[in-house]
Design a protein around this motif. Structure first.
Motif, PDB file in Angstrom:
ATOM      1  N   ASP A 200      -1.076   0.761  -2.710  1.00 24.99           N
ATOM      2  CA  ASP A 200      -0.565   2.216  -3.297  1.00 24.99           C
ATOM      3  C   ASP A 200      -0.703   3.486  -2.325  1.00 24.99           C
ATOM      4  O   ASP A 200       0.038   4.230  -2.354  1.00 24.99           O
ATOM      5  CB  ASP A 200      -1.523   2.136  -4.504  1.00 24.99           C
ATOM      6  N   THR A 203       1.914   3.473   0.277  1.00 22.50           N
ATOM      7  CA  THR A 203       3.429   3.432  -0.570  1.00 22.50           C
ATOM      8  C   THR A 203       3.705   4.655  -1.015  1.00 22.50           C
ATOM      9  O   THR A 203       4.827   5.144  -1.369  1.00 22.50           O
ATOM     10  CB  THR A 203       3.700   2.182  -1.151  1.00 22.50           C
ATOM     11  N   GLY A 207       6.706   5.425   0.581  1.00 23.31           N
ATOM     12  CA  GLY A 207       8.244   4.778  -0.156  1.00 23.31           C
ATOM     13  C   GLY A 207       7.827   3.187  -0.278  1.00 23.31           C
ATOM     14  O   GLY A 207       6.578   2.771   0.276  1.00 23.31           O
ATOM     15  N   PRO A 208       8.651   2.703  -0.786  1.00 24.64           N
ATOM     16  CA  PRO A 208       8.377   1.230  -1.158  1.00 24.64           C
ATOM     17  C   PRO A 208       8.588   0.240   0.057  1.00 24.64           C
ATOM     18  O   PRO A 208       9.261   0.770   0.967  1.00 24.64           O
ATOM     19  CB  PRO A 208       9.767   0.813  -2.068  1.00 24.64           C
ATOM     20  N   SER A 210       9.987  -3.095   1.740  1.00 23.39           N
ATOM     21  CA  SER A 210      11.193  -3.910   1.698  1.00 23.39           C
ATOM     22  C   SER A 210      10.742  -5.459   2.436  1.00 23.39           C
ATOM     23  O   SER A 210      11.880  -6.244   1.845  1.00 23.39           O
ATOM     24  CB  SER A 210      12.614  -3.337   2.292  1.00 23.39           C
ATOM     25  N   PHE A 244       9.033  -0.618   5.614  1.00 28.13           N
ATOM     26  CA  PHE A 244       9.470   0.057   4.654  1.00 28.13           C
ATOM     27  C   PHE A 244      10.997   0.131   4.345  1.00 28.13           C
ATOM     28  O   PHE A 244      11.739   0.155   5.159  1.00 28.13           O
ATOM     29  CB  PHE A 244       8.963   1.407   4.804  1.00 28.13           C
ATOM     30  N   ARG A 331       4.213   1.610 -12.093  1.00 27.74           N
ATOM     31  CA  ARG A 331       3.677   1.715 -10.617  1.00 27.74           C
ATOM     32  C   ARG A 331       2.599   0.561 -10.297  1.00 27.74           C
ATOM     33  O   ARG A 331       2.795   0.014  -9.318  1.00 27.74           O
ATOM     34  CB  ARG A 331       3.099   3.007 -10.343  1.00 27.74           C
ATOM     35  N   GLN A 334       4.911  -2.557  -9.431  1.00 28.67           N
ATOM     36  CA  GLN A 334       5.579  -2.346  -8.394  1.00 28.67           C
ATOM     37  C   GLN A 334       4.513  -2.803  -7.419  1.00 28.67           C
ATOM     38  O   GLN A 334       4.963  -3.616  -6.357  1.00 28.67           O
ATOM     39  CB  GLN A 334       6.119  -0.956  -7.988  1.00 28.67           C
ATOM     40  N   VAL A 335       3.185  -2.358  -7.230  1.00 23.71           N
ATOM     41  CA  VAL A 335       2.460  -2.807  -6.397  1.00 23.71           C
ATOM     42  C   VAL A 335       2.250  -4.300  -6.525  1.00 23.71           C
ATOM     43  O   VAL A 335       1.858  -4.750  -5.372  1.00 23.71           O
ATOM     44  CB  VAL A 335       1.063  -1.943  -6.298  1.00 23.71           C
ATOM     45  N   VAL A 338       4.501  -6.504  -4.568  1.00 22.50           N
ATOM     46  CA  VAL A 338       4.053  -6.404  -3.120  1.00 22.50           C
ATOM     47  C   VAL A 338       3.304  -7.441  -2.835  1.00 22.50           C
ATOM     48  O   VAL A 338       3.066  -8.402  -2.092  1.00 22.50           O
ATOM     49  CB  VAL A 338       3.689  -5.259  -2.500  1.00 22.50           C
TER      50      VAL A 338
END
Ligand SMILES: NC(=O)c1ccc[n+]([C@@H]2O[C@H](COP(=O)([O-])OP(=O)(O)OC[C@H]3O[C@@H](n4cnc5c(N)ncnc54)[C@H](O)[C@@H]3O)[C@@H](O)[C@H]2O)c1
Length: 355
Positions: A200, A203, A207-208, A210, A244, A331, A334-335, A338
């Motif tokens: 977290d 990013t 940003g995210p 990939s 990223f 959020r 999203q983490v 990963v």
């Protein structure tokens, strides 16, 4: 003097170590009252309630709900594997939820929580607590303003020492450390426990991610890799090689084996116009930047960042204003995605792309 702020009545679910930080932080916010402490260990819940002047304690969220006690929100400070069931039950009852990290044990579970939170129409946040450090908020703003130009290279780490140091007690005798070492007890190891924070942390400004190529390792630490009911199989070191979405490359790593660093987060972000450098052992309210002409002399400037509201304050503010705050469950999910990719990468021995 009584607070004029809209009252918020909060129940704390899980009254172990971290719950003390929640209780102190929430109690310090005007207009917030702690109305119940809940723990599957009733004696622990009762002692916690006495310690923090909380009027009632319960052995489960279900018992609290059945009691008819009025409350608005819960903060979920249970061990990781209970985050989803406890949060889902609270959401079903229409309560606002602040949930500890990691949001869930995997991305699919996190998505169920996101869906339930949106359906309930309540405030939902995940406690990525290092967002409370003003430096990271300032770093995110600086990167967004383009201070560093295009990002090229990111170096992030979260180092802990509790497997080699007794500064936080003897892990062999402490349930709160032992469950963190056992996948059977719902732990995703160092990656799930603190790797989630550093993913977290990196990013949020950069940003995210990939693509990720991850290696995980659980080093031997007891005969037969077991202590009592705890198989000691969860990873205690994780190394991520990442790309990223903006094209920058990075390394993110974490370990519990780093004597000398009880709890250190560091982040270096290098771009076409300069570099930002953060080290929590130096300051959590300031970062260093080397930019413009200063890159030719490697001269660093220290940027002090004014205080930022904590996640606890943001959570209460969101309840009062009806305006969502970050970091929310989306959020958190999203983490989590990963992290899932990290496990898949480690198992397959190859990089995993995140679309
Ligand atoms: N954000 C941070 O910086 C941070 C720091 C420390 C811990 N944490 C998180 O906080 C959570 C708790 O960690 P801890 O160190 O306090 O653990 P802990 O083991 O000390 O406390 C957890 C408590 O939850 C209780 N519990 C278990 N299942 C329950 C249930 N279904 N309902 C009610 N109570 C239940 C346990 O009896 C225990 O008292 C973890 O998810 C951890 O990742 C976050």
């Amino acid at each position: 003097m009584a607070s004029k702020a809209k009252p918020v009545r909060l129940a704390i679910i899980g009254t172990g170590g971290m719950a003390n930080s929640h209780a102190s932080a929430f109690a310090a916010i005007p207009g917030v009252s702690l109305v119940a402490g809940v723990d599957v260990d009733p004696a622990r819940a009762a002692a916690f309630a006495t310690k923090h002047s909380i009027p009632q304690s319960f052995p489960s969220l279900e018992a609290l709900l059945a009691s008819g006690l009025a409350f608005d929100a819960v903060t979920n400070v249970t061990p990781d594997r209970f985050h989803a069931p406890v949060s889902l039950a609270a959401l079903k009852a229409g309560k606002h939820v602040l949930c500890e990290k990691p949001l869930a044990v995997d991305h699919a579970e996190a998505l169920r929580m996101v869906k339930a939170a949106h359906a309930a129409g309540v405030v939902h946040m995940v406690n990525f607590s290092y967002r409370n450090w003003s430096a990271i908020q300032g770093i995110a703003r600086a990167v967004e303003r383009g201070v560093l130009g295009e990002l090229r290279h990111i170096e992030a780490s979260y180092l802990q020492a509790w497997l080699v140091s007794n500064a936080w007690g003897d892990w062999r005798k402490t349930p709160a450390w032992l469950w963190r070492l056992s996948s059977q007890h719902g732990s995703k190891g160092a990656l799930g426990d603190v790797g989630v924070h550093i993913v977290d942390f990196a990013t949020f400004p950069c940003g995210p991610i990939s693509e990720v190529f991850c290696r995980l390792k659980a080093f031997p630490k007891a005969p037969g890799d077991r202590l009592g009911e705890y198989p000691l199989d969860a990873n205690d070191s994780a190394v991520l090689n990442v790309v990223f979405a903006n094209g920058a490359l990075g390394t993110i790593h974490t370990t519990r084996w780093c004597g000398g660093h009880a709890n250190r987060l560091s982040l270096k972000i290098a771009g076409t116009k300069g570099t930002i450098d953060f080290d929590s052992e130096r300051s959590t309210t300031a970062y260093r930047v080397c930019k413009g002409q200063a890159v030719h002399t490697a001269a660093w400037e220290t940027v002090e960042v004014k205080p930022t509201p904590s996640n606890y304050e943001r959570f209460i503010r969101a309840i009062r204003t009806g305006k969502p705050e970050q970091p929310d469950f989306d959020r958190g999910a999203q983490v989590q995605r990963v992290l899932d990719a990290c496990f898949a990468s480690d198992a397959a021995g190859k990089p995993i792309r995140l679309s």
